[in-house]
Scaffold this motif. Structure first.
Motif, PDB file in Angstrom:
ATOM      1  N   ILE A 143       0.926  -1.127  -0.127  1.00 53.43           N
ATOM      2  CA  ILE A 143      -0.070   0.065   0.232  1.00 53.43           C
ATOM      3  C   ILE A 143       0.723   1.580   0.034  1.00 53.43           C
ATOM      4  N   ALA A 196       2.208   1.519  -3.346  1.00 54.42           N
ATOM      5  CA  ALA A 196       0.954   1.962  -4.482  1.00 54.42           C
ATOM      6  C   ALA A 196       0.615   3.349  -4.235  1.00 54.42           C
ATOM      7  N   SER A 197       0.819   4.097  -2.824  1.00 57.09           N
ATOM      8  CA  SER A 197       0.386   5.318  -2.693  1.00 57.09           C
ATOM      9  C   SER A 197       1.128   6.219  -3.444  1.00 57.09           C
ATOM     10  N   ARG A 198       2.412   5.926  -3.914  1.00 60.46           N
ATOM     11  CA  ARG A 198       3.181   6.827  -4.686  1.00 60.46           C
ATOM     12  C   ARG A 198       2.580   6.928  -6.361  1.00 60.46           C
ATOM     13  N   GLN A 199       1.762   5.921  -6.653  1.00 60.25           N
ATOM     14  CA  GLN A 199       1.144   6.052  -8.044  1.00 60.25           C
ATOM     15  C   GLN A 199      -0.267   6.701  -7.987  1.00 60.25           C
ATOM     16  N   PRO A 256      -2.166   0.837  -9.174  1.00 56.89           N
ATOM     17  CA  PRO A 256      -1.687   0.852  -7.805  1.00 56.89           C
ATOM     18  C   PRO A 256      -2.464  -0.067  -6.983  1.00 56.89           C
ATOM     19  N   SER A 303      -3.993   7.107   0.968  1.00 57.22           N
ATOM     20  CA  SER A 303      -2.945   7.354   0.292  1.00 57.22           C
ATOM     21  C   SER A 303      -2.677   9.099   0.499  1.00 57.22           C
TER      22      SER A 303
END
Ligand SMILES: Nc1ncnc2c1ncn2[C@@H]1O[C@H](COP(=O)(O)O)[C@@H](O)[C@H]1O
Ligand SMILES: Nc1ncnc2c1ncn2[C@@H]1O[C@H](COP(=O)(O)O)[C@@H](O)[C@H]1O
Ligand SMILES: Nc1ncnc2c1ncn2[C@@H]1O[C@H](COP(=O)(O)O)[C@@H](O)[C@H]1O
Ligand SMILES: Nc1ncnc2c1ncn2[C@@H]1O[C@H](COP(=O)(O)O)[C@@H](O)[C@H]1O
Ligand SMILES: [Mg+2]
Ligand SMILES: [Mg+2]
Ligand SMILES: [Mg+2]
Ligand SMILES: [Mg+2]
Ligand SMILES: [Mg+2]
Ligand SMILES: [Mg+2]
Ligand SMILES: [Mg+2]
Ligand SMILES: [Mg+2]
Lengths: 212, 212, 212, 212, 212, 212, 212, 212
Positions: free
Chosen positions: D203, D206-209, E131, E207
C-alpha cells in the motif's frame, strides 16, 4: 438376498420414472419389496396401478409391495423402538415399518426424551425385557446413553437430524452417540431407521446360531 | 475489575519468563491474583520466591496469590459443581478454585455420569436446593441435559475435551450442550471451568439487583 | 413444568396437521402455550378457529395461546435485550416474546452493533442498571464481548445466523461468543432467543433462593 | 524481488542444515535477508559464524541478515500495529520486524483488547492519524471490527491462534475477521504478521502511484 | 459515515417491506444510498415509485439511489478489477458498482483465469500500471496468487462461491487465497465484492495521508 | 503384486520391532522392497545388519532393499516431477524414489512455484515433451492448475501439507487441486508422492495396451 | 484447446440468457461444443432454434452441439466406466458422454457395487482388458479400491454425492477414495464425470508419446 | 455392572498416580478389572507390586487384573475379529482382549484388506459360520462393507485412525462405515475395539432371551 433381509429400494435420489420402472420389474417377478425414502409427492405421482398395489405410510415414507395374503405370525417382544420426541417419529417409524415388513412386530415407546426423565424411567422394566432396543434421538441424543446404562440388551442408536444450529443436521447427535459413555452402544447413520432395523434382523438371525 | 471478579492471568500461552514478570508486577502492587492453565512444569520452573507465595493445585492447574490473611466467611449452598467422570476433574476443579478465590464455597458432586443414572438421581434433591449449578461433562455430555430437566435453577454447562475419536477434542460435547433438549441451559467454552465460575459470580452479583 | 417455565411447542419440524392436533389438545386442557418457529405460511394454514385464538408475531415467528384475560403486573428493568443489527431482529424478538409470555417485560435496545460503537456507548449506563442482559449478534458477534466488558451483570449471548460465506450460518458467531475475551459470558445455540429467555427466567427464579 | 519487498526465508518447515545452506548462499551474494518462523532452538543450532551475523528476536522468531551499516531514515507515522493481548505479541512483533527490515518504523500499541474497551478508546485519535493500521487479535477477534468502525484508514486484520477449544487454533478469529461488520477490513492468514506487513508495504508503494 | 464511504443497505436478509421502509426514510433525507444483495425478485416487488428512483443492475444485484444529477469526474486508472471466469461476474460487478457509486471508475478485465494463462499474461503490463488490483476467482482461486506474483500494487483477493463438491461453496477458494504463496495479498469474505471495493476506497483515502 | 508395481512397506504406524521383523521376512525371500515413511530416527534404530542392506534417503524418508546388482536401463523422458517450493521436497522426492525403485528415471524440476511465474514458464516446453507430469505443491497449490493449463499430458497433482493456519495441514491444497479449473487434472492424497508415482506406473503400463 | 480436448461450457451457474448467448457465438463459429450441467429446465427454456441443434441427454445433463455429419470411427476397448449403483448414473453418464463427444466409446458396466461383490467379480476379466478404468461410486465408495486391487490399469475414481447423513454430500466418498488402500488410484472432484473423462483423454493422448 | 460386562478403567486421560490409586481400591475389593488405553510408559511406571499383578499386552494397551485362578471354558466360534492391515492390530487386539477378559475366545483373522481381495474371499465360508463379526479397518474402511455383503451375521465395524491426510485421523473411515452400502452394519467410535467387544457381549447375552 444373501443376508436374509427382504429387498428394499431407496427412492430418495430416483425420479418417478425410475421408481415406476423398478416397480414394474418387481411386479413381473412377484417379489415382495420395501420402498424407503418415498416422499409424499413422488408417491402421488406414481402410475395409478402401481400405487394401488402399495401399502404406503407418509410418516416413515415407506411402502410395502406384497403378493402373499397370508403371513407368518409376527415375532413379538424381541425388539423395542424408543424415540425421544415427536420430531423423531420419521426415522423411528422407518425402523418399525422395516421390522414389520420382515415379520417382526416391535414394542413402540415414543416421547421419552431425557429432558423429562421420569417418562423414560417409568418404562425401564418394560424395556429391560427386550433383548434388542433401537433408540432414536436427535439434538444432543442423550437417550441412547441413558438407555444403554439402564438395560443389558443390545442397544442400536439412531441419531436424527432434528434440531438446528449446533445440532448440525444430525452430526452432533451422531458423534454424541459414538462417544456414548455407556459401553457397547452401536450406531447407525443419521435418520437411518432402516439400517437399525436391518441390524436388529441380523441379530435375531444370528441368535439362532448361538447356543443358549 | 469492572465486572467485580478478581483478576486472573491465563498462563497457557506464556513463557515462564513472562509469568515471572507478570507475578513480580502483581506482588509489587500487592494485588490478589488467580493464575489459570499453569501446568505442573511451568509452576516448578518459576522463581523460587514467587513460587513460595503461590497456593498451587495441580489438578485444576490454578494458583492463588493472596496478601490478606483474613477472609470473609465464604458463601455456601449457592453453587453446586457436578461432574460426570474423573477425567472431567480438571475443568471441574478449575471452576471450584475460581469460586474459592472469589469467596464462594461450592457443593462438589463428582462421578455422577448418566451411564450410571442412579448415582445422579440420588443427588437430585440436594442439587435442587442450589440456585446455580455448574455441570461438567465430556464425550456425549448428556449430564447437563439430564440435570437441566431435573432442577429449576440456573444451569451452566462446561463441555470437556475428554474422550477420543468422535468426541473430537470436546467439540461433540460442546455442540451437544448447545443443542440440549432441556430449555435454558447455557454453555461455556470447552474445558472452561474458569468461565463457568465467572458466570456464576455474575449471577450471584446480579441477584442483589433483583428484588425477591 | 418442573423448571417453572411455561410450556412451548417447537413448530419447525412439524406439519400443519401436527400443529393443529397439538393445539386442540392444549385448548381442551385450557393450558397457556407458547409456539415457536411458527412461520408465516404454517400460521396461515392453521384451522381458522385455532388461528383466531393465537396472538401471533411474524418477526419472532411466535404465537401465544392464552386463556386468562387478567395478568400479573410484568416484571420490568430486570432483563435487557440488545441486538446488533436489524437482521438479528428475529431471534431477539423471540427472546422478547418468550419473556413476555412468562411475565417479564424486557428493555429492548436494537441496532447497537460495534461497527458503530458510539450508539452502544450511549446506552452503557442504562444497560448497567439491568442485572441480566441478552446480547444478540451475528457475523463476528463482537457485541456480547464488548457488552460483557462494560457491564457487571449476567450476560447471555445469542449468536445469530446472519451473514454469508465465512459467517457459516452462525457457526462463526457461535464460536466467537464461546471464545469471548470477556469472562463469564455464557452462550446459547445459534438463533436461540427462546433458550436465552429461558436462561434469564431460570436466573430470575434462582435469585429468589439467593440471600441479598 | 518484483514486488519491491525484501526477500524472506520461511524457516518453519526447514531443517537446520537447510537453513545453514540457504544462509551461506545469501552471505555469498551479500544480499539482505529476513528470516521468519525461526524458533529459538533452530537459531541456537545454526553454525556459529552465521548466527553471529544475525540480528535475532525470539518473540517474533525473526532474524535480519544485513550487510549495509548505513540505512535510510525509517518511515514513521504511516503504519500502526495494535494488538489485543500479550498472547498476540508473536504475530504482532513479526509484523513490526518485517516493517523494520523494510525501512518502516510503525507505532506499536499493545494490550488494547475490547474486553477493556477504554484502553482502546484512549488511543483512537492517535490511531486515526495513521493511514494504515494492522490489527492483531485472537479468540473472538473483536478488535479489528471495533478499530475498523472507528478509523478511516486501511485496516489489515491478523487473526491469531491464541485461545483454546472453540477458538479452534485461530479459525474462529479468522472467520470472525472475514465476517466483520466493519466494511473494508481486509484479512491475512492466521498468525501471519509477515503477510500483513507485506500488504502495508504494498500500500505504501502503491500510494506513490496515486495522485493526492 | 466515519470511514468516508457512502452508506449501503445489505438487502439479503430483509423482507421487501423492510427494504421499502428503509428506502422511504432515505428518500425523505435525500441521502445517496447503495443497495447490495438486492435480488431480481425483491427488486421487482418494491413499491413502483421507489423502484423508479433506483438504478438497478441484476448481475451485481446492486442499486443506486441518487439525488444529485451532477457528479465529480470519476477517478480512473487507480483500481483494476480482474475476474477469472464468467461465473465470477456477480461479485466482480458488485465491486465495480460499489466503486462507481463512490466516484471511482475501475479498469475491468474479465475471463483471465489461470487455466488459460496467456490471456492473463497479455494484460500484465496494463495491470502493473494500477496501484490497486481486486482479483476475483473461485474454485482453486489461483488468480490472486499469480497476479500477486506479477504486480507490485496492493492486491485484494475476492474468493467466490463458484464450483461444486470440493469447492465447498467458496471455502476452498477462501483458504487458498489466505494461504497464497504471493506475499502481502489480502483477502475478503467469499463473494464480497462490496468489501473489496470498500478496502480499495480506504486505501485511496489513506494514500492522501502518505507523502509521496 | 497383481498391479505390477514393486511391493512397499508403509512404516509410519509401525514400531522399529515390527519393521525389523518385516525386513527379515523380506530378506529371507530375497524380494526387492521399498520402504516409505521411514523417518530418520526409526532408520537409525534398525538392526545394524538390516540397516546396512538399505539404500536410505532422509529427505523422502524412503529406503530400497534390493538383491539384484544389475538393473534394466531406466525409462527416461516419460515422467516429470515438478515441485513448487523447497518445503515440498519430501513428497516430491518420495515420488522420484518410488519411480526409481520401479525402473523409471523422472525429470526433476524444483522451485517453480507460481508466485514467481517466470521460472515455470521457462520450463514449459521441456514439460510438454513429457507424457506424464507429477505436480507437487502446498498452501494454495496453484501449480497443478497452471501446469494443467499449459501442457497436454496426464497431470497428477500431489497436494502437500506445507503452510500453516488456513493451509489446514494440506486440506486447502487438496481441495484446491480437486477444484482445479484445468480439466482432467487428477489428484492423490496429501503428501502422497508414493501414490502419484504408482499412478504414473499404472499409466506407463496401461499405455502398452493402447495402440498408438 | 491447448490440451487437445474439445471445448465445453459449464452451465450450472449460468442463466438461460447467458447460455443462449454463448451458444449463438459457438454456432456462428461452427465450432463443436459440449455442454455440461445443463439441467432439464434450462434446456427446455433455451431458444427453440438452438435447442433443436442440441443432442441432449437428461441423465448426464449434457448436450452436444456438432456440425460435422461424418465422424471418425470411435476408439473402443480402451476405457471402461464402472458404477456402483443406479444413483451414480448421472456422473457416470457424464463421463460416458464426454468420452463419446471426443471420439471414444467406453465399455459401460453399471450396478456392480461391492455390497453385492459377485456381480463385480464376474466382470473382472473384462475390466482387466481395459487400460483405463473410471470407477464411479458414492457413500463409502469402496468400489474404486476393490477395482484398483483387482486390475493393473490406470484407475480414475469419481466419488459421488449419493447418500445422506454421514455421506456428507460426497465428502466421505471423496476422502475414502483419496485414502484408498489400493496404490495409485487417482481421484476427481465429487460427481465430476467430465473431469474423469478428460483425464482418460489426457492418458490416451499421452500414450502416443510413450514407446511400447 | 448392570449390563453384565466386566468393569473397565479407561487409563488414557489419567495420571500414573490416579491409576495406582484406582488399582489399589480394586485390589482391596478383589474385583476383576480390565484396563484399557494403558500405554507402555504408564504401565512401566506403575507401582511394582501392582504391575506384577497385571497381565499386560502392549499391542492392545490392555491389562487384566484377576484373582480367580480357575475360569469357565471360553465361548468359541461365536465371534470373529477381522482386520484389514497390520496397522489396525491395536484396536483389533483391544477387541480380542476385551472378549477374552469376559470369557469369549474369538476367531482372529488379520491382514485381509480389500486391496488384496482374494485373501478375504478365501475366508468367507469360515466367517459365515460366526454369528457375530467385528470388522476393523482404517483409511477407506472398505472391509466392513465387503464383509457385510458376504455374510448374514451381525457385523460390527470398528473404523481406525490409520492413514494420513484425507484419512483425517479415522474420520473418513468412520463416515465410510456409517454410509456403508451393506445394510445393517453397525458402527463404533474410531479405534474403539473395546466398545465393539462390549456390543458383541450384549448380543451374546441378548440371544439368551431370544427363542431359537
Ligand atoms: N482458564 C481461562 N479460560 C479462559 N479465559 C481465562 C482463563 N483464565 C483467565 N482468563 C482470561 O484471560 C484474562 C487474562 O489474560 P492474559 O492477560 O493473557 O493473562 C483474564 O482476565 C481472563 O479474562
Ligand atoms: N425456539 C426453540 N428453540 C429451542 N427449543 C425450543 C424452542 N421452542 C420450544 N423448544 C423446546 O421444545 C420443547 C417442545 O418440543 P416439542 O414437543 O417437539 O414441541 C419445549 O418444551 C422446549 O423445551
Ligand atoms: N512468516 C511467513 N508467513 C508466510 N509466508 C512467509 C513468511 N515468511 C516468508 N514467507 C514467504 O515465503 C517465501 C520464502 O519461502 P521459502 O523459499 O520456502 O523460504 C518468501 O518469499 C515469502 O513469500
Ligand atoms: N507412502 C505411502 N502412502 C500411501 N500408501 C502407501 C505408502 N507406502 C506404502 N503404501 C501402501 O501400503 C501398503 C503396505 O502397507 P503395510 O502392509 O501396512 O506396510 C503398500 O502395498 C502400499 O499399498
Ligand atoms: Mg434428545
Ligand atoms: Mg458424559
Ligand atoms: Mg455483529
Ligand atoms: Mg480479542
Ligand atoms: Mg480460478
Ligand atoms: Mg504453491
Ligand atoms: Mg459404493
Ligand atoms: Mg481398509
Amino acid at each position: 438376498k444373501r443376508q436374509g433381509i427382504g429387498e428394499a429400494i431407496f427412492c430418495a435420489q430416483k425420479s418417478v420414472a425410475q421408481i415406476n420402472a423398478a416397480l414394474e420389474m418387481v411386479v413381473a417377478r412377484r417379489h415382495p419389496m420395501l420402498l424407503t425414502h418415498l416422499n409424499v409427492d413422488s408417491h402421488a405421482e406414481l402410475t395409478a396401478d402401481l400405487r394401488d398395489m402399495l401399502d404406503y405410510d407418509p410418516v416413515s415414507r415407506t411402502a410395502f409391495l406384497r403378493f402373499d395374503t397370508e403371513c407368518d405370525e409376527p415375532v413379538r417382544d424381541m425388539v423395542a423402538v424408543v424415540a425421544a420426541g415427536t420430531s423423531d417419529a420419521g426415522p423411528a417409524m422407518e425402523a418399525v415399518r422395516t421390522l414389520n415388513f420382515n415379520g417382526v412386530d416391535p414394542t413402540v415407546i415414543f416421547d421419552v426424551g431425557v429432558a423429562g426423565l421420569w417418562r423414560l424411567l417409568d418404562r425401564v422394566d418394560d424395556l429391560s425385557r427386550h433383548p434388542i432396543i433401537i433408540a432414536v434421538a436427535g439434538m444432543d441424543a442423550a437417550l441412547p446413553t441413558v438407555v444403554g446404562g439402564l438395560v443389558p440388551g443390545a442397544v442400536i442408536a439412531v441419531p436424527t437430524s432434528t434440531g438446528y444450529g449446533a445440532a448440525r443436521g444430525g452430526d452432533t447427535a451422531l458423534h454424541a452417540c459414538l462417544s456414548s459413555c455407556a459401553s457397547g452402544v452401536v450406531v447407525c447413520n443419521i435418520d437411518n431407521g432402516y439400517g437399525a432395523a436391518c441390524a436388529a434382523l441380523r441379530i435375531l438371525k444370528a441368535s439362532r446360531q448361538i447356543p443358549s
